[in-house]
Structures are given as C-alpha cells and as structure tokens.
Design a protein around this motif. Structure first.
Motif, PDB file in Angstrom:
ATOM      1  N   ASP A 202       1.307  -0.892   0.080  1.00  0.00           N
ATOM      2  CA  ASP A 202      -0.177  -0.392   0.151  1.00  0.00           C
ATOM      3  C   ASP A 202       1.078   1.438   0.355  1.00  0.00           C
ATOM      4  O   ASP A 202       0.816   2.579  -0.873  1.00  0.00           O
ATOM      5  N   LEU A 203       2.135   1.123   0.694  1.00  0.00           N
ATOM      6  CA  LEU A 203       2.410   1.841   0.299  1.00  0.00           C
ATOM      7  C   LEU A 203       4.489   1.928   0.492  1.00  0.00           C
ATOM      8  O   LEU A 203       4.635   0.699   1.267  1.00  0.00           O
ATOM      9  N   LEU A 204       5.238   3.152   0.582  1.00  0.00           N
ATOM     10  CA  LEU A 204       5.846   2.764   0.637  1.00  0.00           C
ATOM     11  C   LEU A 204       7.266   3.347   1.599  1.00  0.00           C
ATOM     12  O   LEU A 204       7.214   3.985   1.354  1.00  0.00           O
ATOM     13  N   LYS A 228       2.294   5.325  -5.087  1.00  0.00           N
ATOM     14  CA  LYS A 228       1.980   5.033  -4.264  1.00  0.00           C
ATOM     15  C   LYS A 228       2.355   5.915  -2.980  1.00  0.00           C
ATOM     16  O   LYS A 228       3.003   6.653  -3.454  1.00  0.00           O
ATOM     17  N   PRO A 229       1.773   6.473  -1.634  1.00  0.00           N
ATOM     18  CA  PRO A 229       2.277   7.204  -1.031  1.00  0.00           C
ATOM     19  C   PRO A 229       4.265   6.588  -0.933  1.00  0.00           C
ATOM     20  O   PRO A 229       4.563   5.269   0.197  1.00  0.00           O
ATOM     21  N   VAL A 230       5.190   7.662  -0.162  1.00  0.00           N
ATOM     22  CA  VAL A 230       6.515   7.585   0.412  1.00  0.00           C
ATOM     23  C   VAL A 230       7.113   7.536   1.087  1.00  0.00           C
ATOM     24  O   VAL A 230       6.429   9.413   1.552  1.00  0.00           O
ATOM     25  N   VAL A 231       7.576   7.404   2.211  1.00  0.00           N
ATOM     26  CA  VAL A 231       8.163   7.621   3.190  1.00  0.00           C
ATOM     27  C   VAL A 231       9.312   7.420   3.320  1.00  0.00           C
ATOM     28  O   VAL A 231      10.026   6.575   2.692  1.00  0.00           O
ATOM     29  N   GLY A 270       7.077  14.643  -3.734  1.00  0.00           N
ATOM     30  CA  GLY A 270       6.003  14.691  -2.915  1.00  0.00           C
ATOM     31  C   GLY A 270       6.358  13.555  -1.807  1.00  0.00           C
ATOM     32  O   GLY A 270       4.527  13.261  -0.959  1.00  0.00           O
ATOM     33  N   ALA A 271       7.432  12.289  -1.680  1.00  0.00           N
ATOM     34  CA  ALA A 271       7.161  12.052  -0.461  1.00  0.00           C
ATOM     35  C   ALA A 271       7.541  12.859   0.829  1.00  0.00           C
ATOM     36  O   ALA A 271       7.871  13.964   0.734  1.00  0.00           O
TER      37      ALA A 271
END
Lengths: 294, 377
Positions: A202-204, A228-231, A270-271
C-alpha cells in the motif's frame, strides 16, 4: 503476490559450509524459506542444517530445482560464484558478501543482465517477504506480515526502521536491502516498479544515504511513475564531506550526493521525508490511519 | 581508496604506455641538484610539490629552474611548504616542455550507469568541474569488449585531433583503459594531456586505486592516505573508525545506522567525535578491541548503538563488559548503551549484571549521552 520472492522460491546457498552460510541457512529456514541446496566446491555429499551440499550450482539446480541463490562466498571468489549461478540458470542472486571489487561487480552485473538474471547486492542484507520467503540475513525478529514495502541502501538501519514499523503494530509486504556499494545489481529505480505493481504493497518506505545519486534518480522515478505514498529517510545529513563513513558509497564527493540534494529531490517528488529514523514508523502509521476506511 | 601522488601515477603511465616527460622524484634539495647536474633531469625543468590537493600552480607549489643551483633553491623552498594542510615530502623534477593545446582525458566509474565512462574534453588544463557540461564528452565503456575503435575515434574528434596526433591518441586510450582495469582504479585522469610539437604528453596524473581489490594488489598496502594514527590502527584491525572534532564517541554497527546516529546526536546538540563502525562481527574479542580503541580517543562519553543482525547483542555485551574491566581508571567515561535485535534479551541481561542499563528508545538514549558529555540543549 510479493516482490521477487514468494512461497515458490527455492534457495541454493553458495558458501553454505562457511560460518555465515551455516548460521543464515538455519535462520532462512526458521523464516519459512525453502532452502533446498548448498554449494561448496569439494564438499558434495555432506549436509548443513539438513540441507544437501553440492560441488556445483548446476548440480544443485538439476537435483533440487533451486531457482534463487544466496551468496556468502568470500570477496576474491564471489565473481566466479555469481557467474556460475547465472550460468546454471538461477535468475535471482542475493550477494551478501562485502568488499567485492567494483571492477568485478561491473562484469557480474553485465553478465547477469545479458542472461536475464537479477542481482541484489553485493554487501546487502537481502530480501524478505514475511510469511513467504527470505533470501539473505535480515533478522527474522523485525518482521511481521503487512502492507508496507521497504527499499533500503543500508543494513542495520533497515533493521532499525523495519522493527519500528512492527512496533507500531504494522507489517511489511516485502523488504529489499540493496547494499551500500558503489555498483549494485538492483537500484531504487530498478526496485520501484515491482512495488508499484505489487497489490500487497500500500505504501513504500525508502531508506537512502549520502553518496551517489541513486536517491535523486529514485525521486525522479517516483514523481512520474509511482502512485503509492512514499516515506523516506536519508542517513548522513551530519556526515563531514570527504570522509568515508563505512560504506564505500557513503562519501560526499565534489558536492554531489549530499543529504540536502536528496531530501530536496524526494520532497519535490511528493515523498514525506523524515528527519530521524524513528520518525519513519510514525509517518507510516499516520498514512495508514488516514487511509483506513472509517 | 588510495590516491596516488603524481609521480606514482606517472610511473603507472610509463608502465602502460602513456607518454610522460622525462623526470625524477626527489626528497631533498641536494638530491634535486645532483639529478639536474648529472643530466638525469633535463634543464630547464619544472619543480612540482607531490601533494594530493589541487591548485598547486597558483599556490606556489610549482616552480621553474634553469640550473642545478636553481633546482636546489626551488626544491628547498617547496619541501618547506605545507600545502593545504599537507606537508610536502617529495618533489617531482621534469624537463620543461613547450605546451601547445591542453586537453582532458579520464576514465571513471559512473555509479548510476553501472559502467566506466571515458571523459574527454578539449578544454583541459583547468579543474574539470569548472568546464561546462556540454564541453565534456562522456562515453560509457562496456567492460566486455573494452574500449573500442569507434569510441577512440569519437574521443579524438572531441579533442580536435587528426592525422598523426589522432594516431598517437589511440594507444594512449588503450593504455588508460588497461591501467584502469588491471590496477583496479576508481579514477584515471590526465589533465592536461598536452600537445607538444607533433606529440602528446601527459603533464599531470591523477590515479585513485580502490581499497576492496587490495587482495590482488598488495603493492598499494603501504601507501597511506590521510588517516590519523588511531584510524590507522583501526584499519589494521578491520574496524571502520573515523575521527571528527567532537567529544562523544559512537560505537555502532553498519554505515547507515552509524550515520543515522550521528544525525540524531548533532540534532540534539551533541558533538560526535569518534565513530567506530563494528560492521558485522560475532567475535566478542573484536568488540573488546574496538572499545579499547575508543578509550584511547578519550571521549567525554560513549554511545553504544547496536542493532543486532549478523552481530548478535549478547556478543557485543560480552565484548563490552570484558573491555570495561581493562580500561584504566583514568580513561573511563560515562556509557549509554542501546542494543536491539538478535539476542537482545541475553545482551541486556549481560549488561545489567555489569551495571549498564540499555535504553531501548533511540531518541531517549541519544539525549542521555549528549547530557553525559556535558553538551546539548
């Protein structure tokens, strides 16, 4: 589905009779991985942790159906070990060995690519999909099955962050440690498409460090191709220029590959960029909470 | 990495077939004078400090001499210099040549491409970083065929060479490639490659040899770079050890975790001084040695931050406790420990028995060590 490894992964351990090979064969099996064979030239016929040992990778493939290799062979012989694995038809090779000359790695990378094989590493902790398979040395205790993908250039820092994700009550889909050497078989940009395509991710979480431009390249890819959202976290913000901080990769040279350029690039893409390792699991938990159906 | 002095690089150039001026390295003014008097160095000659930093010309580290006595004077003057923090111990004497055009050639590793690249520019003689990107041609070289004919022809065109000079460039490029591979170099650079009359001549060299290939290049083991004495001892013990200007010692495992620890300490107002990366080890003796090395650096406080993978927490704890008994009273320091990961419980128990508490939270443990070192906010 997971990334690059799953329940059908059958591992041959090259250098299985060495100390690290033996220890991590047991750990991989404890994780639930099918370790089907070991290879050490001259040791055919013996067993390690109940795993049959062969003289050559080709023998191991023919007799056990091995389809992935985990290489612990010492640096001076690692090139040959990799070429042998690729030649025997192995298409996923995780190289744990550190201090392999990059000139050797250039040849290994070209040969693997020409034959459709993927290298993860060298000098890397490997890959793990909790509940399915692990090829490498990441401690089993940090994992828990879940939906967070992790790609990292670091070793122990990966363990730290993956463990933090677990302590926040979340789990991982697949975690890949790329390795900290100047030339790696799989880069962030190589790994990202697998996580984009993986329905279980779901996210990375992306863990980078100073040196080189792999994180900048990753940011470019994320901006245009990753939904997908990235942190992200970049280690080495406070590292002095010109000093080598352990990894051959971790050095700031000629103002390139600084933490600032990497953080800025990921930010633009956008991370969410964490300032500290312990902020990563918090950010992940926030994203998961925000996405949860009410 | 081992950065070679100019004269060592030029010895390699000579060995592989890159033309260099006639010259000789000397270590005293008398030796220089004798070399000039005997004719082994042609006059007039150039006298160049053998230091690794760039910008020697502007910094007075390159001079000219017309006679043996002038060589004596110039060599004496340069040997007394401290150039950008580096003491000059060797001087290269070379016959002076009439320089025409100055060109640039190098082979280096491009990590993103995962390939060596041949870099060529007609604007040599200045630091390549100052040359516009468009004026430097970059060609990836595939290790399998090696440097090819069409790549060499393109380099000649970039450099504006034709006829006899292009013919001379061809073997130089082959030699550069052979040197890059056979010596396990990270960088081979000629700047400038000068046009001197009808010929090409490498007037400077920059060669950097990779550390990891040391097992097939024992000849580079004795050439040291800028390590401090303690860093040198650590290298011999295969412990990654970096000294900075601070008062907190850090023992961690793995480059990433070590750097992250540095980031956290700096943010909390601490001043990390010595970094010791245990890497992956399950030998308690190595941990003990590392800890004793740390004690010699005399930090105000030490932060042990370990995430156990290959390195097990109980191994670290055992090695640490053994070392603590060996550190003399005068060298003792406050210790904050944080050990997580494989065999965490066993490790914490060993530490507890020796009177050391492991703080599991990274931020809390970092704050504790910053306070113990007498810094922070």
């Amino acid at each position: 589905m997971s990334v690059l490894v799953d329940a059908s992964t059958r591992v041959v351990v090259q250098g299985i009779t060495g100390h690290q090979g033996t220890v991590h064969t047991a750990q991989m099996r404890a994780f639930g991985t099918h370790v089907v064979a070991g290879v050490t030239p001259g040791k055919a016929g013996s067993t390690v942790e109940g795993v049959p040992v062969f003289d050559a990778v080709r023998d191991a493939v023919e007799r056990t159906g091995a389809n992935a290799s985990c290489i612990f062979v010492p640096a001076p012989f690692a090139k040959d070990a990799l070429l042998e694995a690729v030649d025997a038809g192995i298409r996923l090779c995780v190289i744990v060995t550190e201090h392999i000359p990059f000139h050797d790695m250039l040849v290994m990378y070209r040969y693997a690519r020409a034959n459709g094989a993927r290298i993860i590493g060298p000098n890397c902790p490997g890959i793990a999909a909790p509940g399915k398979a692990k090829v490498g040395i990441i401690p089993n205790v940090v994992f828990r099955p879940g939906r967070v993908g992790v790609i990292s250039r670091s070793g122990t820092l990966t363990y730290e962050i993956v463990n933090g994700i677990k302590e926040h009550g979340l789990g991982q889909s697949t975690c890949i440690g790329l390795g900290g050497d100047p030339v790696v078989g799989t880069s962030f940009v190589d790994a990202l498409p697998f996580f984009e395509a993986d329905p279980e991710t779901d996210l990375l979480v992306l863990v980078g460090e100073i040196g080189g431009t792999a994180e900048e390249d990753a940011a470019e890819y994320i901006q245009h191709h990753f939904s997908k959202p990235v942190v992200a976290y970049i280690a080495g913000r406070a590292a002095p220029p010109g000093k080598r901080m352990g990894h051959a990769g971790a050095i700031i040279a000629r103002g390139r590959g600084t933490a600032a350029t990497k953080v800025a690039a990921l930010d633009r893409a956008g991370a969410r960029v964490a300032r500290f390792p312990y902020e990563v699991p918090q950010m992940v938990a926030e994203i998961v909470a925000a996405r949860a159906p009410r | 990495m081992v950065k070679l002095a100019e004269w060592r690089g030029k010895e390699l150039f000579r060995k592989y077939g890159v033309p260099v001026p006639t010259g000789r390295v000397v270590r005293s003014a008398e030796e220089g004078e004798r070399a000039a008097a005997s004719g082994s160095v042609p006059l007039p000659c150039v006298v160049k400090a053998q230091v690794l930093a760039g910008g020697r010309g502007k910094g007075g580290a390159v001079r000219f001499a017309n006679s043996p006595s002038e060589v004596h004077a110039a060599t004496a003057a340069i040997l007394g210099l401290e150039f950008k923090g580096e003491k000059v111990r060797e001087v290269l004497l070379e016959g002076k040549v009439a320089i025409g055009r100055e060109l640039y050639l190098a082979i280096a590793l491009d990590r993103s491409l995962r390939s060596p690249v041949l870099m060529a520019s007609a604007e040599g003689g200045v630091e390549i970083e100052t040359v516009a990107d468009g004026a430097v041609d970059r060609q990836p070289i595939d290790p399998f065929p090696g440097i090819t004919g069409f790549e060499r022809r393109r380099a000649a065109r970039t450099l504006g060479l034709s006829g006899g000079l292009a013919n001379e460039l061809d073997p130089i490029l082959r030699a550069l490639w052979a040197l890059f591979q056979a010596e396990d170099a990270e960088l081979v650079e000629i700047n400038p490659l000068a046009v001197v009359g009808d010929h090409l001549l490498a007037l400077d060299s920059k060669v950097i040899i990779e550390d990891d290939a040391g097992f097939r290049h024992p000849e580079y083991a004795e050439i040291r770079d800028d390590r401090t004495p303690l860093e040198e001892i650590a290298r011999e013990k295969e412990i990654a050890f970096v000294q900075l200007d601070g008062n907190i010692g850090v023992i961690a495992n793995g480059a990433g975790l070590t750097m992250a620890t540095l980031d956290v300490l700096m943010e909390l107002g601490g001043k990390p001084g010595v970094f010791l990366d245990l890497g992956g080890t399950d030998d308690p003796k190595k941990v003990t040695e590392a800890f004793l090395l740390m004690a010699e650096a005399r930090p105000n406080a030490v932060f042990l931050n370990i995430f156990g993978g290959v390195t097990r927490c109980d191994t670290v704890a055992t090695g640490l406790v053994a070392a603590m008994r060996q550190v003399p009273e005068a060298n003792r320091f406050p210790l904050v420990a944080r050990i997580r990961g494989n065999n965490e419980k066993e490790g914490i128990e060993i530490l507890r028995a020796a009177g050391v508490t492991s703080v599991p939270d990274l931020r809390a443990s970092a704050e504790a060590v910053v306070a113990a070192a007498g810094g922070g906010r």
